[in-house]
Design an enzyme around this catalytic site. Structure first.
Site, PDB file in Angstrom:
ATOM      1  CD  GLN A 106       3.197   5.801   2.806  1.00  0.00           C
ATOM      2  OE1 GLN A 106       2.231   5.217   2.323  1.00  0.00           O
ATOM      3  NE2 GLN A 106       4.242   5.149   3.297  1.00  0.00           N
ATOM      4  N   GLY A 122       0.829  -1.201   0.000  1.00  0.00           N
ATOM      5  CA  GLY A 122       0.000   0.000   0.000  1.00  0.00           C
ATOM      6  C   GLY A 122       0.858   1.245   0.000  1.00  0.00           C
ATOM      7  CG  HIS A 130      -0.378   0.835   7.373  1.00  0.00           C
ATOM      8  ND1 HIS A 130       0.625   0.382   8.200  1.00  0.00           N
ATOM      9  CD2 HIS A 130       0.200   1.752   6.546  1.00  0.00           C
ATOM     10  CE1 HIS A 130       1.750   1.019   7.885  1.00  0.00           C
ATOM     11  NE2 HIS A 130       1.526   1.838   6.895  1.00  0.00           N
ATOM     12  CD  GLU A 131      -1.066   2.247   2.874  1.00  0.00           C
ATOM     13  OE1 GLU A 131      -0.697   3.428   2.816  1.00  0.00           O
ATOM     14  OE2 GLU A 131      -0.270   1.301   3.097  1.00  0.00           O
ATOM     15  CG  HIS A 190       0.123   6.574   5.747  1.00  0.00           C
ATOM     16  ND1 HIS A 190       1.266   7.091   6.297  1.00  0.00           N
ATOM     17  CD2 HIS A 190       0.400   5.267   5.492  1.00  0.00           C
ATOM     18  CE1 HIS A 190       2.195   6.137   6.375  1.00  0.00           C
ATOM     19  NE2 HIS A 190       1.692   5.016   5.886  1.00  0.00           N
ATOM     20  CB  CYS A 223       5.332   2.164   7.280  1.00  0.00           C
ATOM     21  SG  CYS A 223       4.718   3.654   6.488  1.00  0.00           S
ATOM     22  CG  LEU A 224       6.483   1.245   1.115  1.00  0.00           C
ATOM     23  CD1 LEU A 224       5.856   1.575  -0.231  1.00  0.00           C
ATOM     24  CD2 LEU A 224       7.619   0.249   0.948  1.00  0.00           C
TER      25      LEU A 224
HETATM   26 NI    NI Z   1       2.636   3.163   5.761  1.00  0.00          NI
END
Ligand code: NI
Length: 166
Positions: free
Chosen positions: A49, A44, A130-131, A134, A88-89
């Site tokens: 991000q 995701g 999770h997304e 953000h 997480c990226l």
């Molecule tokens: Ni993340």
């Protein structure tokens, strides 16, 4: 390909604004987000991000879901929760168990502005939550207790310092 913003960047703490224009620029952004997510091997990626303060994220769970969620709203969450490891990226290299509702129902729009609804469980339910976090400036480490979060931040800083030296 887009740059992925990492822990410490202000944009990751912002509450994002709704998407109002379903135009070509939105399609270009969504395509670039898919490409960036795929390149980083993520499941995701949310707009903040990549430095964009808009309410949208993309998800790719092989064989389950590959879709952009625009102006998403979680409209139902299960009382039952599950604990599973997340990463997480934007905080590369660290993972931690996070407790979340096991199932969610989400309502969103596609790139054309058409509304859809998804009932999700398992990894998809987790990725959606999770997304979606953000978009409200919340990272998975914010879901941990203070001690666990500090450990994660220290591990991340140690890792990124040693990577910078190389
Ligand atoms: Ni993340």
């Amino acid at each position: 390909m887009l740059d992925i913003f990492t822990l410490g960047e202000e944009v990751l703490k912002e509450k994002c604004q709704p998407v109002t224009k379903f135009d070509n620029a939105l399609k270009v952004l969504v395509d670039a987000m898919f490409e960036t997510m795929d390149d980083a091997d993520g499941v995701g990626l949310a707009a903040p991000q990549v430095g964009v303060e808009l309410r949208l994220f993309v998800i790719n769970i092989h064989g389950v879901e590959r879709r952009a969620y625009i102006n998403p709203q979680i409209i139902e969450t299960s009382i039952e929760t599950e604990i599973a490891e997340e990463g997480c990226l934007s905080i590369p290299g660290v993972w931690h168990d996070v407790q979340r509702p096991a199932r969610v129902t989400i309502q969103a729009q596609d790139v054309e502005g058409k509304a859809f609804q998804v009932k999700a469980e398992g990894l998809l339910a987790r990725a959606i939550q999770h997304e979606n976090d953000h978009l409200n400036g919340v990272l998975f480490i914010d879901r941990l207790n203070d001690e666990e979060r500090e450990k994660m931040v220290k591990a991340y800083e140690k890792r990124s310092k040693s990577r910078r030296k190389k």
